[in-house]
Design a protein around this motif. Structure first.
Motif, PDB file in Angstrom:
ATOM      1  N   LEU A  91      31.054  94.748  82.055  1.00  0.00           N
ATOM      2  CA  LEU A  91      29.831  95.326  82.610  1.00  0.00           C
ATOM      3  C   LEU A  91      28.656  95.105  81.660  1.00  0.00           C
ATOM      4  CD1 LEU A  91      28.248  96.836  84.718  1.00  0.00           C
ATOM      5  CD2 LEU A  91      29.059  98.991  83.726  1.00  0.00           C
ATOM      6  N   ALA A  92      28.884  95.266  80.368  1.00  0.00           N
ATOM      7  CA  ALA A  92      27.809  95.027  79.402  1.00  0.00           C
ATOM      8  C   ALA A  92      27.308  93.586  79.509  1.00  0.00           C
ATOM      9  CB  ALA A  92      28.295  95.327  77.989  1.00  0.00           C
ATOM     10  N   ASP A  93      28.217  92.635  79.670  1.00  0.00           N
ATOM     11  CA  ASP A  93      27.819  91.234  79.836  1.00  0.00           C
ATOM     12  C   ASP A  93      27.015  91.037  81.118  1.00  0.00           C
ATOM     13  OD1 ASP A  93      28.932  90.362  77.477  1.00  0.00           O
ATOM     14  OD2 ASP A  93      30.811  89.679  78.391  1.00  0.00           O
ATOM     15  N   GLU A  94      27.432  91.730  82.184  1.00  0.00           N
ATOM     16  CA  GLU A  94      26.686  91.604  83.445  1.00  0.00           C
ATOM     17  C   GLU A  94      25.281  92.183  83.304  1.00  0.00           C
ATOM     18  OE1 GLU A  94      26.948  92.565  88.216  1.00  0.00           O
ATOM     19  OE2 GLU A  94      28.771  92.609  87.005  1.00  0.00           O
ATOM     20  N   VAL A  95      25.159  93.287  82.571  1.00  0.00           N
ATOM     21  CA  VAL A  95      23.828  93.886  82.349  1.00  0.00           C
ATOM     22  C   VAL A  95      22.953  92.927  81.541  1.00  0.00           C
ATOM     23  CG1 VAL A  95      22.582  95.769  81.216  1.00  0.00           C
ATOM     24  CG2 VAL A  95      24.631  96.259  82.568  1.00  0.00           C
ATOM     25  N   ARG A  96      23.534  92.265  80.542  1.00  0.00           N
ATOM     26  CA  ARG A  96      22.762  91.295  79.755  1.00  0.00           C
ATOM     27  C   ARG A  96      22.289  90.133  80.634  1.00  0.00           C
ATOM     28  NH1 ARG A  96      27.327  92.209  76.244  1.00  0.00           N
ATOM     29  NH2 ARG A  96      26.724  93.717  74.638  1.00  0.00           N
ATOM     30  N   THR A  97      23.171  89.663  81.494  1.00  0.00           N
ATOM     31  CA  THR A  97      22.808  88.572  82.401  1.00  0.00           C
ATOM     32  C   THR A  97      21.703  89.013  83.351  1.00  0.00           C
ATOM     33  OG1 THR A  97      25.053  87.659  82.293  1.00  0.00           O
ATOM     34  CG2 THR A  97      23.689  87.018  84.182  1.00  0.00           C
ATOM     35  N   LEU A  98      21.824  90.219  83.862  1.00  0.00           N
ATOM     36  CA  LEU A  98      20.804  90.775  84.756  1.00  0.00           C
ATOM     37  C   LEU A  98      19.461  90.870  84.041  1.00  0.00           C
ATOM     38  CD1 LEU A  98      19.888  92.287  87.356  1.00  0.00           C
ATOM     39  CD2 LEU A  98      20.746  94.387  86.282  1.00  0.00           C
ATOM     40  N   ALA A  99      19.473  91.407  82.827  1.00  0.00           N
ATOM     41  CA  ALA A  99      18.235  91.575  82.072  1.00  0.00           C
ATOM     42  C   ALA A  99      17.566  90.226  81.811  1.00  0.00           C
ATOM     43  CB  ALA A  99      18.513  92.300  80.763  1.00  0.00           C
ATOM     44  N   ALA A 100      18.371  89.210  81.493  1.00  0.00           N
ATOM     45  CA  ALA A 100      17.814  87.877  81.253  1.00  0.00           C
ATOM     46  C   ALA A 100      17.204  87.307  82.526  1.00  0.00           C
ATOM     47  CB  ALA A 100      18.906  86.951  80.727  1.00  0.00           C
ATOM     48  N   ARG A 101      17.881  87.521  83.642  1.00  0.00           N
ATOM     49  CA  ARG A 101      17.355  87.015  84.922  1.00  0.00           C
ATOM     50  C   ARG A 101      16.046  87.696  85.294  1.00  0.00           C
ATOM     51  NH1 ARG A 101      18.226  88.823  90.046  1.00  0.00           N
ATOM     52  NH2 ARG A 101      20.104  90.017  89.516  1.00  0.00           N
ATOM     53  N   LEU A 102      15.947  88.996  84.995  1.00  0.00           N
ATOM     54  CA  LEU A 102      14.737  89.749  85.317  1.00  0.00           C
ATOM     55  C   LEU A 102      13.636  89.559  84.276  1.00  0.00           C
ATOM     56  CD1 LEU A 102      16.333  93.145  86.458  1.00  0.00           C
ATOM     57  CD2 LEU A 102      15.444  91.311  87.916  1.00  0.00           C
ATOM     58  N   GLY A 103      13.989  88.980  83.135  1.00  0.00           N
ATOM     59  CA  GLY A 103      13.011  88.815  82.072  1.00  0.00           C
ATOM     60  C   GLY A 103      12.662  90.118  81.387  1.00  0.00           C
ATOM     61  N   VAL A 104      13.619  91.046  81.325  1.00  0.00           N
ATOM     62  CA  VAL A 104      13.404  92.347  80.691  1.00  0.00           C
ATOM     63  C   VAL A 104      14.233  92.391  79.413  1.00  0.00           C
ATOM     64  CG1 VAL A 104      13.598  94.841  80.948  1.00  0.00           C
ATOM     65  CG2 VAL A 104      13.032  93.429  82.932  1.00  0.00           C
ATOM     66  N   PRO A 105      13.598  92.410  78.249  1.00  0.00           N
ATOM     67  CA  PRO A 105      14.367  92.405  77.000  1.00  0.00           C
ATOM     68  C   PRO A 105      14.975  93.771  76.704  1.00  0.00           C
ATOM     69  CG  PRO A 105      12.013  92.513  76.526  1.00  0.00           C
ATOM     70  CD  PRO A 105      12.147  92.383  78.021  1.00  0.00           C
ATOM     71  N   VAL A 106      16.301  93.824  76.654  1.00  0.00           N
ATOM     72  CA  VAL A 106      17.003  95.065  76.305  1.00  0.00           C
ATOM     73  C   VAL A 106      18.169  94.737  75.385  1.00  0.00           C
ATOM     74  CG1 VAL A 106      16.430  96.423  78.371  1.00  0.00           C
ATOM     75  CG2 VAL A 106      18.428  94.928  78.388  1.00  0.00           C
ATOM     76  N   ARG A 107      18.502  95.714  74.547  1.00  0.00           N
ATOM     77  CA  ARG A 107      19.677  95.597  73.681  1.00  0.00           C
ATOM     78  C   ARG A 107      20.796  96.405  74.332  1.00  0.00           C
ATOM     79  NH1 ARG A 107      15.883  97.569  68.931  1.00  0.00           N
ATOM     80  NH2 ARG A 107      15.217  98.689  70.781  1.00  0.00           N
ATOM     81  N   VAL A 108      21.889  95.719  74.645  1.00  0.00           N
ATOM     82  CA  VAL A 108      23.009  96.336  75.357  1.00  0.00           C
ATOM     83  C   VAL A 108      24.211  96.413  74.431  1.00  0.00           C
ATOM     84  CG1 VAL A 108      24.504  96.221  77.392  1.00  0.00           C
ATOM     85  CG2 VAL A 108      22.157  95.326  77.512  1.00  0.00           C
ATOM     86  N   ALA A 109      24.824  97.590  74.363  1.00  0.00           N
ATOM     87  CA  ALA A 109      26.038  97.782  73.567  1.00  0.00           C
ATOM     88  C   ALA A 109      27.106  98.413  74.451  1.00  0.00           C
ATOM     89  CB  ALA A 109      25.759  98.679  72.363  1.00  0.00           C
ATOM     90  N   HIS A 110      28.359  98.243  74.054  1.00  0.00           N
ATOM     91  CA  HIS A 110      29.425  98.903  74.805  1.00  0.00           C
ATOM     92  C   HIS A 110      30.443  99.501  73.853  1.00  0.00           C
ATOM     93  CE1 HIS A 110      31.462  95.029  74.150  1.00  0.00           C
ATOM     94  NE2 HIS A 110      32.600  95.695  74.340  1.00  0.00           N
ATOM     95  N   VAL A 111      31.155 100.501  74.361  1.00  0.00           N
ATOM     96  CA  VAL A 111      32.166 101.226  73.588  1.00  0.00           C
ATOM     97  C   VAL A 111      33.527 100.926  74.199  1.00  0.00           C
ATOM     98  CG1 VAL A 111      32.993 103.483  72.833  1.00  0.00           C
ATOM     99  CG2 VAL A 111      30.525 103.063  73.048  1.00  0.00           C
ATOM    100  N   GLU A 112      34.470 100.505  73.368  1.00  0.00           N
ATOM    101  CA  GLU A 112      35.827 100.224  73.827  1.00  0.00           C
ATOM    102  C   GLU A 112      36.805 101.202  73.189  1.00  0.00           C
ATOM    103  OE1 GLU A 112      36.747  96.185  72.922  1.00  0.00           O
ATOM    104  OE2 GLU A 112      35.637  95.410  74.637  1.00  0.00           O
ATOM    105  N   GLY A 113      38.030 101.200  73.697  1.00  0.00           N
ATOM    106  CA  GLY A 113      39.086 101.975  73.066  1.00  0.00           C
ATOM    107  C   GLY A 113      39.799 102.942  73.979  1.00  0.00           C
ATOM    108  N   GLY A 114      39.214 103.277  75.125  1.00  0.00           N
ATOM    109  CA  GLY A 114      39.845 104.237  76.014  1.00  0.00           C
ATOM    110  C   GLY A 114      40.974 103.660  76.837  1.00  0.00           C
ATOM    111  N   THR A 115      40.900 102.359  77.113  1.00  0.00           N
ATOM    112  CA  THR A 115      41.914 101.693  77.914  1.00  0.00           C
ATOM    113  C   THR A 115      42.688 100.728  77.029  1.00  0.00           C
ATOM    114  OG1 THR A 115      40.498 101.820  79.871  1.00  0.00           O
ATOM    115  CG2 THR A 115      42.337 100.276  79.942  1.00  0.00           C
ATOM    116  N   PRO A 116      43.945 101.005  76.721  1.00  0.00           N
ATOM    117  CA  PRO A 116      44.732 100.085  75.889  1.00  0.00           C
ATOM    118  C   PRO A 116      44.890  98.736  76.570  1.00  0.00           C
ATOM    119  CG  PRO A 116      45.816 102.227  76.108  1.00  0.00           C
ATOM    120  CD  PRO A 116      44.693 102.197  77.099  1.00  0.00           C
ATOM    121  N   ALA A 117      45.254  97.752  75.786  1.00  0.00           N
ATOM    122  CA  ALA A 117      45.480  96.413  76.341  1.00  0.00           C
ATOM    123  C   ALA A 117      46.528  96.487  77.447  1.00  0.00           C
ATOM    124  CB  ALA A 117      45.937  95.464  75.237  1.00  0.00           C
ATOM    125  N   ASP A 118      46.394  95.604  78.414  1.00  0.00           N
ATOM    126  CA  ASP A 118      47.326  95.601  79.538  1.00  0.00           C
ATOM    127  C   ASP A 118      48.760  95.566  79.037  1.00  0.00           C
ATOM    128  OD1 ASP A 118      45.280  95.648  81.314  1.00  0.00           O
ATOM    129  OD2 ASP A 118      45.245  93.492  81.670  1.00  0.00           O
TER     130      ASP A 118
END
Length: 205
Positions: A91-118
């Motif tokens: 989702l963070a990657d999709e938000v970055r792609t969206l922001a680039a397409r819209l020409g809106v500069p934002v810094r996007v971060a994400h938090v991992e750790g709640g869902t263990p590896a498959d």
């Protein structure tokens, strides 16, 4: 006293689509949160991810953000959401792609750790998820993120994380525990107002 204004635009996956815009235009805000996850939601996201490993997040969030990202940046509102579900990185990657397409500069971060590896969760189990707290959110905001995407965090973490970042609270400092406890209460009222006021209690009288 310094004030942090936090609003919430979602209590569950499928909540009112226009709420994000309404919160951004309804008054001054510093942080806008969105809670998209419940146990049933994780089942839905687990099924999505089984069909497509690139999914596993709340697909409505990018569509909401597309209408409101520029508005949020113009107003200086930071966004914190658990819409990342089982796949916050995607989702963070999709938000970055969206922001680039819209020409809106934002810094996007994400938090991992709640869902263990498959892995094998046992017969009939689709996924396993642990609740995280607000520490990861606080770290992202302190590092300068404009948008923070998480997976499964406690409801109140969407508020305690921004509050800890803003006020400099440290959960390891006993002097900050009362303030953090107050933020937990505020977080529950913001996200679960109906439950917090007894609205889900069938024997009210």
């Amino acid at each position: 006293m310094d004030t942090l204004r936090i609003g919430n635009a979602s209590g569950f996956y499928g909540d009112r689509f226009d709420a994000l815009r309404e919160m951004l235009t309804g008054g001054p805000l510093d942080v806008l949160t969105g809670d998209y996850l419940a146990e049933l939601t994780l089942l839905i996201l687990g099924r999505d991810r089984r069909k497509d490993p690139a999914l596993g997040y709340a697909k409505t969030f990018p569509r909401q953000l597309e209408e409101c990202l520029g508005l949020a940046v113009d107003r200086g509102v930071r966004i914190v959401t658990n819409a990342g579900g089982l796949n916050p990185a995607a989702l963070a990657d999709e938000v970055r792609t969206l922001a680039a397409r819209l020409g809106v500069p934002v810094r996007v971060a994400h938090v991992e750790g709640g869902t263990p590896a498959d892995g094998p969760w046992g017969r009939g189990a689709l996924t396993a998820d642990a609740y995280l707290g607000g520490a990861g959110i606080a770290a992202c905001l302190r590092a300068g993120a404009d948008i923070v995407v998480t997976g499964r965090v406690t409801d109140a973490a969407l508020v305690t994380g921004p509050a800890a970042a803003h006020f400099g609270w440290d959960p390891d400092d006993p002097d900050d525990l009362d303030a953090l406890a107050g933020a937990v209460v505020a977080g529950h009222v913001l996200e679960c107002g109906t439950q917090a006021t007894g609205g889900n209690y069938a024997f009210f009288t």
